[in-house]
Design a protein around this motif. Structure first.
Motif, PDB file in Angstrom:
ATOM      1  N   TYR A  74       0.584  -1.148  -0.116  1.00  0.00           N
ATOM      2  CA  TYR A  74       0.121   0.129   0.895  1.00  0.00           C
ATOM      3  C   TYR A  74       0.961   1.378  -0.122  1.00  0.00           C
ATOM      4  O   TYR A  74       1.373   1.134   0.862  1.00  0.00           O
ATOM      5  N   GLU A  75       0.416   2.007  -0.810  1.00  0.00           N
ATOM      6  CA  GLU A  75       1.571   3.059  -0.765  1.00  0.00           C
ATOM      7  C   GLU A  75       0.111   4.564  -1.207  1.00  0.00           C
ATOM      8  O   GLU A  75      -0.939   4.311  -1.983  1.00  0.00           O
ATOM      9  N   MET A  76       1.332   5.822  -0.694  1.00  0.00           N
ATOM     10  CA  MET A  76       0.334   7.278  -0.821  1.00  0.00           C
ATOM     11  C   MET A  76       1.491   7.963  -1.162  1.00  0.00           C
ATOM     12  O   MET A  76       2.492   8.027  -0.468  1.00  0.00           O
ATOM     13  N   PHE A  77       1.279   8.839  -2.301  1.00  0.00           N
ATOM     14  CA  PHE A  77       2.601   9.224  -2.329  1.00  0.00           C
ATOM     15  C   PHE A  77       4.112   9.720  -2.413  1.00  0.00           C
ATOM     16  O   PHE A  77       4.655  10.002  -1.568  1.00  0.00           O
ATOM     17  N   GLY A  78       3.674   8.748  -3.431  1.00  0.00           N
ATOM     18  CA  GLY A  78       6.108   8.311  -3.446  1.00  0.00           C
ATOM     19  C   GLY A  78       6.277   7.378  -2.006  1.00  0.00           C
ATOM     20  O   GLY A  78       7.194   6.782  -2.741  1.00  0.00           O
ATOM     21  N   HIS A 115       2.818  14.937   7.971  1.00  0.00           N
ATOM     22  CA  HIS A 115       4.574  13.745   8.157  1.00  0.00           C
ATOM     23  C   HIS A 115       3.067  12.218   7.803  1.00  0.00           C
ATOM     24  O   HIS A 115       2.233  11.965   7.729  1.00  0.00           O
ATOM     25  N   ARG A 116       4.481  11.116   7.253  1.00  0.00           N
ATOM     26  CA  ARG A 116       3.789  10.050   6.817  1.00  0.00           C
ATOM     27  C   ARG A 116       3.989   9.957   8.572  1.00  0.00           C
ATOM     28  O   ARG A 116       4.693   9.433   9.181  1.00  0.00           O
ATOM     29  N   ALA A 117       3.020   8.816   8.321  1.00  0.00           N
ATOM     30  CA  ALA A 117       2.702   7.503   9.553  1.00  0.00           C
ATOM     31  C   ALA A 117       3.898   6.648   9.780  1.00  0.00           C
ATOM     32  O   ALA A 117       3.960   5.810   8.420  1.00  0.00           O
ATOM     33  N   ALA A 148      -4.009  12.585   3.874  1.00  0.00           N
ATOM     34  CA  ALA A 148      -4.147  13.158   2.570  1.00  0.00           C
ATOM     35  C   ALA A 148      -4.518  12.572   1.691  1.00  0.00           C
ATOM     36  O   ALA A 148      -3.584  11.271   1.896  1.00  0.00           O
ATOM     37  N   LYS A 149      -5.427  12.418   1.089  1.00  0.00           N
ATOM     38  CA  LYS A 149      -5.370  11.806  -0.245  1.00  0.00           C
ATOM     39  C   LYS A 149      -5.394  12.312  -1.455  1.00  0.00           C
ATOM     40  O   LYS A 149      -4.963  11.611  -2.592  1.00  0.00           O
ATOM     41  N   PHE A 150      -4.684  13.230  -2.131  1.00  0.00           N
ATOM     42  CA  PHE A 150      -5.381  13.997  -3.017  1.00  0.00           C
ATOM     43  C   PHE A 150      -3.800  15.596  -3.234  1.00  0.00           C
ATOM     44  O   PHE A 150      -4.282  16.370  -2.114  1.00  0.00           O
TER      45      PHE A 150
END
Length: 202
Positions: free
Chosen positions: A86-90, A111-113, A173-175
């Protein structure tokens, strides 16, 4: 009809049209916010990004559209995303927007969890060749980190914030819409530097 009566009629007509125009604008705004609330679960789902802590995946000036974790589920941290793909924003896992230390007076952090730990848990993890360690989690919560290796080579905890409790999370963050966030950042910078020293989103 006397001239004064005609003038009064015109004046009433002008204010009536003005009131209808204002009502129309307010109705459109309510409709727009209603649509966003239905879609995201948040009344104000927008965040303007300031700073480079999420480079190269999220940039200063980006406008982030976020969603409610109550509606779309708890954040998936990096360590779980790495296992499932599972990835979001690279990168693996969700990017969250949270209030540091749960303080509403501080600018939110995006920030990233990295991990969700229980009380007393320890973490030893390698990310992009770098080793990160966290010992003795004080309570259930998230460890977070910016994606920029040059500026964010440690967890946010405990330097920027204590471990992030679920209730401190504003959204996921989604988009990302490039550059549109500057419409918020530039005017607020001018006002804050000139008058009130207002906080900005980070």
């Amino acid at each position: 009809m006397r001239r004064r009566d005609r003038d009064d009629t015109k004046e009433r007509g002008f204010f009536s049209r003005l009131a209808m125009s204002i009502l129309g604008v307010l109705s459109c705004l309510l409709l727009i916010f209603g649509i966003f609330y239905i879609a995201t679960g948040l009344v104000t789902p927008f965040v303007a990004v300031q700073g480079s802590s999420m480079e190269p995946n999220i940039h200063e000036g980006d406008l982030i559209i976020m969603v409610s974790i109550d509606r779309y589920g708890d954040p998936i941290p990096y360590i779980d995303g790495r296992e499932t793909g599972y990835e979001m924003f690279g990168n693996y896992g969700d990017v969250i927007i949270y209030r540091p230390d749960g303080n509403n007076d501080r600018s939110p952090i995006i920030h990233r969890a990295i991990a969700h730990l229980g009380k007393g848990d320890n973490l030893f993890i390698t990310i992009d060749g770098d080793v990160y360690v966290f010992n003795d989690m004080p309570y259930d919560g998230y460890l977070t980190k910016g994606d920029n290796k040059a500026t964010n080579h440690m967890f946010d905890q405990p330097f920027i914030s204590k471990p992030v409790k679920k209730e401190w999370i504003i959204g996921k963050a989604k988009f990302r819409i490039p550059y549109l966030g500057y419409l918020s950042i530039i005017p607020r910078k001018i006002v804050s530097e000139s008058f009130f020293n207002l906080p900005l989103m980070i």
